[in-house]
Design a protein around this motif. Structure first.
Motif, PDB file in Angstrom:
ATOM      1  N   VAL A 146      20.078 -32.141  35.650  1.00  0.00           N
ATOM      2  CA  VAL A 146      19.619 -30.851  36.179  1.00  0.00           C
ATOM      3  C   VAL A 146      18.764 -30.120  35.151  1.00  0.00           C
ATOM      4  O   VAL A 146      17.684 -29.607  35.465  1.00  0.00           O
ATOM      5  CB  VAL A 146      20.830 -29.983  36.589  1.00  0.00           C
ATOM      6  N   VAL A 147      19.232 -30.067  33.900  1.00  0.00           N
ATOM      7  CA  VAL A 147      18.496 -29.367  32.839  1.00  0.00           C
ATOM      8  C   VAL A 147      17.085 -29.915  32.696  1.00  0.00           C
ATOM      9  O   VAL A 147      16.101 -29.158  32.658  1.00  0.00           O
ATOM     10  CB  VAL A 147      19.253 -29.493  31.495  1.00  0.00           C
ATOM     11  N   HIS A 148      16.964 -31.228  32.608  1.00  0.00           N
ATOM     12  CA  HIS A 148      15.650 -31.821  32.372  1.00  0.00           C
ATOM     13  C   HIS A 148      14.757 -31.742  33.608  1.00  0.00           C
ATOM     14  O   HIS A 148      13.534 -31.592  33.474  1.00  0.00           O
ATOM     15  CB  HIS A 148      15.819 -33.266  31.905  1.00  0.00           C
ATOM     16  N   ALA A 149      15.346 -31.829  34.781  1.00  0.00           N
ATOM     17  CA  ALA A 149      14.542 -31.691  35.996  1.00  0.00           C
ATOM     18  C   ALA A 149      14.021 -30.263  36.150  1.00  0.00           C
ATOM     19  O   ALA A 149      12.868 -30.051  36.540  1.00  0.00           O
ATOM     20  CB  ALA A 149      15.364 -32.093  37.215  1.00  0.00           C
ATOM     21  N   LEU A 150      14.858 -29.284  35.841  1.00  0.00           N
ATOM     22  CA  LEU A 150      14.396 -27.891  35.879  1.00  0.00           C
ATOM     23  C   LEU A 150      13.301 -27.652  34.846  1.00  0.00           C
ATOM     24  O   LEU A 150      12.443 -26.794  35.027  1.00  0.00           O
ATOM     25  CB  LEU A 150      15.566 -26.940  35.627  1.00  0.00           C
ATOM     26  N   GLY A 151      13.333 -28.435  33.754  1.00  0.00           N
ATOM     27  CA  GLY A 151      12.300 -28.328  32.736  1.00  0.00           C
ATOM     28  C   GLY A 151      10.989 -28.977  33.133  1.00  0.00           C
ATOM     29  O   GLY A 151      10.009 -28.886  32.395  1.00  0.00           O
ATOM     30  N   GLY A 152      10.966 -29.643  34.278  1.00  0.00           N
ATOM     31  CA  GLY A 152       9.711 -30.199  34.772  1.00  0.00           C
ATOM     32  C   GLY A 152       9.551 -31.680  34.579  1.00  0.00           C
ATOM     33  O   GLY A 152       8.478 -32.225  34.850  1.00  0.00           O
ATOM     34  N   CYS A 153      10.583 -32.372  34.115  1.00  0.00           N
ATOM     35  CA  CYS A 153      10.481 -33.798  33.835  1.00  0.00           C
ATOM     36  C   CYS A 153      11.003 -34.634  35.001  1.00  0.00           C
ATOM     37  O   CYS A 153      11.866 -34.191  35.755  1.00  0.00           O
ATOM     38  CB  CYS A 153      11.264 -34.143  32.579  1.00  0.00           C
ATOM     39  N   ALA A 154      10.474 -35.844  35.099  1.00  0.00           N
ATOM     40  CA  ALA A 154      11.003 -36.808  36.062  1.00  0.00           C
ATOM     41  C   ALA A 154      12.238 -37.452  35.449  1.00  0.00           C
ATOM     42  O   ALA A 154      12.197 -37.929  34.315  1.00  0.00           O
ATOM     43  CB  ALA A 154       9.956 -37.867  36.373  1.00  0.00           C
ATOM     44  N   VAL A 155      13.336 -37.463  36.190  1.00  0.00           N
ATOM     45  CA  VAL A 155      14.620 -37.907  35.656  1.00  0.00           C
ATOM     46  C   VAL A 155      15.137 -39.088  36.466  1.00  0.00           C
ATOM     47  O   VAL A 155      15.211 -39.018  37.698  1.00  0.00           O
ATOM     48  CB  VAL A 155      15.665 -36.769  35.688  1.00  0.00           C
ATOM     49  N   ARG A 156      15.515 -40.146  35.758  1.00  0.00           N
ATOM     50  CA  ARG A 156      16.240 -41.246  36.383  1.00  0.00           C
ATOM     51  C   ARG A 156      17.666 -41.211  35.845  1.00  0.00           C
ATOM     52  O   ARG A 156      17.880 -41.280  34.643  1.00  0.00           O
ATOM     53  CB  ARG A 156      15.566 -42.585  36.088  1.00  0.00           C
ATOM     54  N   LEU A 157      18.607 -41.095  36.753  1.00  0.00           N
ATOM     55  CA  LEU A 157      20.020 -40.951  36.411  1.00  0.00           C
ATOM     56  C   LEU A 157      20.761 -42.216  36.814  1.00  0.00           C
ATOM     57  O   LEU A 157      20.624 -42.681  37.957  1.00  0.00           O
ATOM     58  CB  LEU A 157      20.605 -39.742  37.149  1.00  0.00           C
ATOM     59  N   ALA A 167      11.965 -28.354  43.846  1.00  0.00           N
ATOM     60  CA  ALA A 167      11.140 -29.254  43.038  1.00  0.00           C
ATOM     61  C   ALA A 167      12.000 -30.007  42.032  1.00  0.00           C
ATOM     62  O   ALA A 167      11.811 -31.205  41.804  1.00  0.00           O
ATOM     63  CB  ALA A 167      10.046 -28.467  42.320  1.00  0.00           C
ATOM     64  N   ALA A 168      12.965 -29.313  41.423  1.00  0.00           N
ATOM     65  CA  ALA A 168      13.846 -29.960  40.448  1.00  0.00           C
ATOM     66  C   ALA A 168      14.672 -31.047  41.108  1.00  0.00           C
ATOM     67  O   ALA A 168      14.828 -32.154  40.566  1.00  0.00           O
ATOM     68  CB  ALA A 168      14.749 -28.921  39.793  1.00  0.00           C
ATOM     69  N   GLN A 169      15.223 -30.755  42.284  1.00  0.00           N
ATOM     70  CA  GLN A 169      16.048 -31.748  42.972  1.00  0.00           C
ATOM     71  C   GLN A 169      15.237 -32.994  43.304  1.00  0.00           C
ATOM     72  O   GLN A 169      15.735 -34.121  43.196  1.00  0.00           O
ATOM     73  CB  GLN A 169      16.648 -31.155  44.242  1.00  0.00           C
ATOM     74  N   ALA A 170      13.974 -32.795  43.649  1.00  0.00           N
ATOM     75  CA  ALA A 170      13.115 -33.928  43.992  1.00  0.00           C
ATOM     76  C   ALA A 170      12.768 -34.773  42.777  1.00  0.00           C
ATOM     77  O   ALA A 170      12.409 -35.951  42.920  1.00  0.00           O
ATOM     78  CB  ALA A 170      11.835 -33.421  44.652  1.00  0.00           C
ATOM     79  N   ARG A 171      12.881 -34.193  41.594  1.00  0.00           N
ATOM     80  CA  ARG A 171      12.540 -34.935  40.369  1.00  0.00           C
ATOM     81  C   ARG A 171      13.664 -35.852  39.901  1.00  0.00           C
ATOM     82  O   ARG A 171      13.450 -36.667  39.016  1.00  0.00           O
ATOM     83  CB  ARG A 171      12.200 -33.961  39.235  1.00  0.00           C
TER      84      ARG A 171
END
Length: 210
Positions: free
Chosen positions: A35-46, A81-85
């Motif tokens: 969540v933190v990194h996605a809110l920061g604008g990055c694409a995240v693979r979990l 937008a964050a959730q989509a990342r």
């Protein structure tokens, strides 16, 4: 500041940095760090080795973002937008492909971390930065030698999307430029970054609490 793009200036050249984040471990800290990194604008693979944990993480991510939306911390557009990342993936090679920053948030077990670091060494890009969220282990001796120049601890407090404090501890061999880049990334998120010269069990907040 623009939460969607992060820039780094070196010798007059401006370029984007840390756009692709891999979060390894989808439990209490892992899903929250996604969540933190996605809110920061990055694409995240979990990812997580335990499929039910990864499935549950998607619900927990939704609840975390709902909390931030209800508090008015982020707009609904930013939340969506964050959730989509955030992309859940079920294999480590897929999670690490093309990664700029690898966030390790697995169980606090030296053997588990050693095995994971060996897989990271085998699969991840050589210039990827490795950031462990370890709470009490000195992980640097567990990390393969050639990865230590790009290795550090980024220790967060739960939940990290609300608690802004993050401790940064470089490995003894860490490139100062790598540490600076990570510091600037998290400062751009609005986080309060504490820089350590060396690993200190308990960091500062945990020692004060004890």
């Amino acid at each position: 500041p623009d939460r969607a793009i992060h820039y780094l200036t070196v010798k007059g050249e401006v370029y984007m940095t840390f756009q692709n984040i891999s979060v390894l471990g989808a439990g209490t800290m892992g899903h929250a760090l996604a969540v933190v990194h996605a809110l920061g604008g990055c694409a995240v693979r979990l990812t997580d080795t335990h499929a039910p944990t990864l499935s549950a993480a998607q619900r927990r991510i939704g609840l975390a973002l709902d909390t931030l939306a209800e508090a008015g911390t982020f707009s609904m557009a930013e939340i969506s937008a964050a959730q989509a990342r955030i992309q859940p993936v079920y294999s480590l090679p897929e999670a690490l492909e093309g990664s700029d920053l690898i966030v390790e948030a697995v169980v606090e077990n030296a053997n588990v971390k050693t095995a994971l670091f060996a897989e990271i060494d085998r699969l991840a890009p050589l210039d990827a930065v490795l950031a462990s969220n370890t709470s009490f282990l000195d992980v640097f001796p567990l990390i393969p030698d050639r990865r230590r120049s790009h290795a550090l601890i980024a220790h967060w407090y739960t939940p990290p999307y609300i608690v802004d404090l993050v401790d940064l501890v470089p490995s003894p061999e860490c490139d100062p430029e790598v540490l600076r880049r990570v510091q600037e990334l998290y400062a751009s998120y609005g986080k309060a970054v504490l820089l350590f010269d060396r690993f200190l069990p308990g960091y500062i907040a945990n020692r004060l609490q004890a």
